[in-house]
Design an enzyme around this catalytic site. Structure first.
Site, PDB file in Angstrom:
ATOM      1  N   THR A  14       0.817  -1.227   0.000  1.00 38.75           N
ATOM      2  CA  THR A  14       0.000   0.000   0.000  1.00 38.75           C
ATOM      3  C   THR A  14       0.840   1.261   0.000  1.00 38.75           C
ATOM      4  OG1 THR A  14      -1.867  -1.086   1.048  1.00 38.75           O
ATOM      5  CG2 THR A  14      -1.683   1.272   1.426  1.00 38.75           C
ATOM      6  N   THR A  89       1.429  -4.508   4.095  1.00 38.85           N
ATOM      7  CA  THR A  89       1.208  -4.846   5.506  1.00 38.85           C
ATOM      8  C   THR A  89       0.535  -6.208   5.682  1.00 38.85           C
ATOM      9  OG1 THR A  89      -0.917  -3.697   5.530  1.00 38.85           O
ATOM     10  CG2 THR A  89       1.023  -2.439   6.201  1.00 38.85           C
ATOM     11  N   ASP A  90      -0.135  -6.696   4.633  1.00 37.62           N
ATOM     12  CA  ASP A  90      -0.911  -7.939   4.804  1.00 37.62           C
ATOM     13  C   ASP A  90      -0.048  -9.109   5.261  1.00 37.62           C
ATOM     14  OD1 ASP A  90      -3.054  -6.499   3.946  1.00 37.62           O
ATOM     15  OD2 ASP A  90      -3.428  -7.648   2.126  1.00 37.62           O
TER      16      ASP A  90
HETATM   17  N1  ASP Z   1      -3.283  -3.798   2.148  1.00 33.86           N
HETATM   18  C1  ASP Z   1      -1.970  -4.172   1.901  1.00 33.86           C
HETATM   19  C2  ASP Z   1      -0.964  -3.203   2.472  1.00 33.86           C
HETATM   20  O1  ASP Z   1      -1.269  -2.675   3.497  1.00 33.86           O
HETATM   21  C3  ASP Z   1      -1.654  -4.622   0.571  1.00 33.86           C
HETATM   22  C4  ASP Z   1      -0.427  -5.459   0.683  1.00 33.86           C
HETATM   23  O2  ASP Z   1      -0.200  -6.053   1.714  1.00 33.86           O
HETATM   24  O3  ASP Z   1       0.344  -5.440  -0.267  1.00 33.86           O
HETATM   25  O4  ASP Z   1       0.094  -2.960   1.994  1.00 33.86           O
END
Ligand code: ASP
Length: 334
Positions: A14, A89-90
């Site tokens: 993200t 973050t995932d």
């Molecule tokens: N929602 C995710 C992030 O916070 C997408 C990912 O992990 O690439 O980065």
């Protein structure tokens, strides 16, 4: 005095997502663009930025992380004071845990990212990146192992979990809480985790498939057999509570444990697996007596990665048991 140098590796996520279209944002920004968005970095470190991957983090693989570990070690050998990895973050907690197991450096290695993408009001990526670089040049952070910096907090790779879908305060550390924080630009380290339990895994080793299954009310556990039929070489079962399953599921887990390593973690995601409290069919004492391996206080995601790395390293049953036991012993020899 020249500023210390920090190697920044962009992996995507993200923090690097832009181009808001009909269906939202996607990985677009390279490492240079991330750095340019934070002019304050120029006062903290001299940055060597590299776009290593541009991925949504569920697509990061163990070979990607092994390649990244090589690049981090090379950067540190070439004089970098520390390394920062921008990452989705995932799966950040998983990448941090793998890197923490395999990296052979004392220099700070810090993962960071963003919960709010750069097209939103109040994106958190720039502040997180600035804090991550502050930690990467912070001398007392040497030897801390791999850390995750999000939302003004510092988390140890072994404890960190993403516990929320969109709140910037999504990251937490079970059981002990964050190992430090930032205040007015200063780095505070409240405690240092114990020994690092690093593993020797050949960087070109093939990933070994390990299934992560959750024990649920009313399920008959048929996925356990299916996992073996599908070729999984190990299973981590997220059991209920401190290590429990229905008697009929316990039978299937025990059968599987006769064929591949089966580790039990808790589906609660926090707390230590029990070892000597309950005595019913499917209790922790029963499952352990029937060959399952306790995950200690590692959650299911981390236990799965540890078992994967151990199998990739060619560990036998005794070595796998010793490696998991080491997480509960004060002075591990493995
Ligand atoms: N929602 C995710 C992030 O916070 C997408 C990912 O992990 O690439 O980065």
């Amino acid at each position: 005095m020249p500023l210390p140098s920090v190697a920044v590796f962009a992996m995507g996520g993200t923090i690097a997502m832009a181009g808001r279209g009909e269906h939202g944002v996607k990985p677009s920004l390279d490492a240079g663009a991330l750095i340019d968005a934070v002019p304050q970095l120029a006062d903290v470190a001299s940055i060597e930025a590299r776009t290593f991957r541009l991925l949504p983090s569920p697509e990061v693989t163990i070979p990607d992380l092994f390649a990244l570990a090589d690049a981090i070690e090379a950067a540190v050998a070439a004089g970098a004071a520390g390394a920062v990895i921008t990452h989705g973050t995932d799966t950040m907690e998983e990448s941090a845990f793998v890197l923490d197991r395999i990296l052979a450096v004392d220099a700070p290695v810090v993962l960071t990212g963003a919960m709010r993408n750069p097209t939103m009001a109040g994106p958190d990526g720039p502040a997180n990146l600035l804090n991550a670089v502050r930690l990467a040049v912070h001398e007392p952070a040497r030897g801390l192992g791999v850390t995750v910096v999000m939302n003004d907090e510092i988390h140890a790779a072994r404890f960190v979990q993403k516990g929320e879908t969109s709140n910037p305060a999504a990251f937490r550390s079970f059981p002990p809480g964050p190992l430090g924080w930032f205040a007015e630009g200063a780095v505070r380290i409240a405690y240092r985790p114990g020994s690092r339990h690093a593993l020797a895994v050949a960087r070109d080793a093939e990933p070994v498939p390990v299934a992560l299954l959750t024990v649920t009310l009313g399920d008959d556990g048929r996925l356990i057999e299916r996992a073996l039929d599908a070729g999984y070489r190990g299973i981590v079962a997220e059991c209920t509570g401190g290590g429990h399953a229905a008697g009929w599921v316990a039978d299937r887990l025990a059968e599987a444990a006769g064929r591949v390593p089966v580790v039990m973690a808790s589906r609660t995601g926090a707390g230590e697996m029990l070892r000597r409290t309950y005595d019913f069919r499917g209790s922790e004492t029963d499952l352990l007596a029937r060959g399952l391996i306790g995950a200690g206080w590692l959650d299911g995601l981390k236990a799965r990665l540890l078992l994967t790395l151990l199998l990739m390293a060619g560990a036998d049953d005794a070595a796998i048991r010793a490696a998991f036991a080491a997480w509960l012993d004060p002075d591990p020899a493995v």
